[in-house]
Scaffold this motif. Structure first.
Motif, PDB file in Angstrom:
ATOM      1  N   TRP A 242       0.841  -1.189   0.000  1.00  0.00           N
ATOM      2  CA  TRP A 242       0.000   0.000   0.000  1.00  0.00           C
ATOM      3  C   TRP A 242       0.877   1.241   0.000  1.00  0.00           C
TER       4      TRP A 242
ATOM      5  N   ASP B  53       2.209   4.539   0.968  1.00  0.00           N
ATOM      6  CA  ASP B  53       2.006   5.270   2.218  1.00  0.00           C
ATOM      7  C   ASP B  53       1.234   6.566   2.027  1.00  0.00           C
TER       8      ASP B  53
ATOM      9  N   LEU C 120      -2.457   6.412   2.270  1.00  0.00           N
ATOM     10  CA  LEU C 120      -3.054   5.928   3.519  1.00  0.00           C
ATOM     11  C   LEU C 120      -3.450   7.056   4.454  1.00  0.00           C
ATOM     12  N   HIS C 121      -2.869   8.229   4.243  1.00  0.00           N
ATOM     13  CA  HIS C 121      -3.111   9.324   5.185  1.00  0.00           C
ATOM     14  C   HIS C 121      -3.935  10.413   4.538  1.00  0.00           C
TER      15      HIS C 121
ATOM     16  N   LEU D 261      -9.288   8.045   2.454  1.00  0.00           N
ATOM     17  CA  LEU D 261      -9.055   6.758   3.099  1.00  0.00           C
ATOM     18  C   LEU D 261      -9.802   6.688   4.430  1.00  0.00           C
ATOM     19  N   ARG D 262      -9.745   7.788   5.171  1.00  0.00           N
ATOM     20  CA  ARG D 262     -10.446   7.811   6.463  1.00  0.00           C
ATOM     21  C   ARG D 262     -11.945   7.627   6.272  1.00  0.00           C
TER      22      ARG D 262
ATOM     23  N   LEU E  47     -12.642   4.071   5.496  1.00  0.00           N
ATOM     24  CA  LEU E  47     -12.475   3.258   6.701  1.00  0.00           C
ATOM     25  C   LEU E  47     -13.719   3.332   7.577  1.00  0.00           C
ATOM     26  N   GLU E  48     -14.231   4.552   7.762  1.00  0.00           N
ATOM     27  CA  GLU E  48     -15.440   4.724   8.570  1.00  0.00           C
ATOM     28  C   GLU E  48     -16.593   3.946   7.965  1.00  0.00           C
TER      29      GLU E  48
ATOM     30  N   ILE F  39     -16.150   0.147   8.441  1.00  0.00           N
ATOM     31  CA  ILE F  39     -16.454  -0.248   9.815  1.00  0.00           C
ATOM     32  C   ILE F  39     -17.972  -0.244  10.029  1.00  0.00           C
TER      33      ILE F  39
ATOM     34  N   VAL G 217     -12.243  -5.282   6.717  1.00  0.00           N
ATOM     35  CA  VAL G 217     -11.809  -3.886   6.632  1.00  0.00           C
ATOM     36  C   VAL G 217     -10.541  -3.789   5.776  1.00  0.00           C
ATOM     37  N   ARG G 218      -9.635  -4.735   5.945  1.00  0.00           N
ATOM     38  CA  ARG G 218      -8.423  -4.743   5.129  1.00  0.00           C
ATOM     39  C   ARG G 218      -8.783  -4.860   3.649  1.00  0.00           C
TER      40      ARG G 218
ATOM     41  N   ILE H 209     -10.032  -1.593   2.261  1.00  0.00           N
ATOM     42  CA  ILE H 209      -8.919  -0.672   1.986  1.00  0.00           C
ATOM     43  C   ILE H 209      -8.228  -1.074   0.690  1.00  0.00           C
TER      44      ILE H 209
END
Lengths: 88, 210
Positions: B134, B136, B139-140, B144-145, B148-149, B152, B198-199, B202
């Motif tokens: 992945w 980097d 990821l930030h 992405l966030r 992720l939410e 989940i 979740v993985r 992503i």
């Protein structure tokens, strides 16, 4: 309790054992077999790392929000402060 | 000789709280309201109910502080109250998951698409479509966030609750089992499935056009 894993695991086996491994729930002999696979399989190492990264990213969701994010509703804040400190 | 217990990051705040300092309570609220909100949302879908439960939680915290014995962290104590508050409102359906979804390692549905492994030949059972690293930088990001939410949120309820407590909030296995009334094996299976899902989300997101 040991799973009595075969001496050689497939990747398909490994991806289903990875959480037991991470949680330290494999008996020593099983852990040795698991680690032997990781030592020879970059793809499974990467898969395991990505699971750990997933956890790190989930943990960071909280940190990403500024601590003073949305302002506290004054009425709510008042109600809470009225309850604190509690009358003894 | 016992090792000294790890210091509570809120230790200084706790001293002020015990002295009845209201600015300290506001600080506590600001520091942990995000975590409380996330934990409650793992149990409750509707924002209005979640907000109500968050307030109920903080009221219980305000009233319960004199009784906090400081054996664990303040944050852990607050999150326990949040979980118990949410669970009291939302008792878990006894047969929430079909038995086949649980299983021991032997009979659980695979958490990785079987098509990604060789079906036969010399490399049977090994990756045919292995994961790729992945980047980097991707990821930030806010995207992405958000993903992720969403991922989940899309988990089945018990998986979501375990994942949020274990991986979102760093509670340990024992604590999570106690709070959710799960056996260690059941908790681990739920965590395993949740993490894999979740993985995978992503991975799909990163595989789409940037």
């Amino acid at each position: 309790m040991t799973l009595a894993l075969p001496p050689e695991l497939t990747c398909r086996d490994v991806v289903e054992l990875v959480t037991r491994y991470d949680e330290d729930a494999l008996a020593p002999a099983d852990r040795a077999v698991f680690e032997a696979h990781l030592a020879a399989c970059d793809a499974c190492v990467l898969y395991y790392q990505q699971l750990r990264q997933t956890r790190t990213l989930a943990r960071a969701l909280d940190d990403a929000r500024a601590p003073d994010d949305a302002p506290l509703d004054p009425a709510i804040e008042r109600a809470l402060l009225d309850a604190f400190p509690p009358r003894s | 000789m016992d090792a000294a217990p790890p210091r509570d990051p809120d230790a200084a705040l706790l001293v002020q709280l015990r002295a009845g300092d209201r600015t300290a309570f506001t600080a506590l609220l600001r520091r942990h309201r995000g975590a409380v909100r996330r934990v409650i949302r793992a149990f409750v879908r509707r924002d209005a109910i979640a907000e109500e439960l968050a307030q109920e939680t903080w009221l219980a915290v305000a009233r319960g502080l004199p009784g906090f014995e400081g054996r664990g962290t303040l944050r852990g104590w607050i999150l326990r109250i949040a979980v118990n508050t949410a669970r009291a409102r939302n008792p878990r359906e006894v047969r929430e998951l079909p038995a086949s979804a649980l299983g021991d390692a032997g009979d659980a549905t695979p958490t990785v698409d079987p098509a990604r492994f060789h079906e036969d030949g010399r490399w049977v059972g090994h990756w045919s479509a292995p994961p790729t690293p992945w980047p980097d930088a991707r990821l930030h990001t806010a995207a992405l966030r958000a993903l992720l939410e969403q991922a989940i949120d899309a988990l089945p309820p018990l998986q979501r609750q375990v994942f949020v407590l274990r991986d979102g909030q760093d509670l340990d296995a024992g604590e999570t089992c106690a709070l959710l009334e799960l056996s260690p094996v059941h908790q681990r299976v739920l965590l395993h499935r949740a993490r894999a899902s979740v993985r995978a989300a992503i991975e799909r997101h990163l595989g789409d056009a940037p």
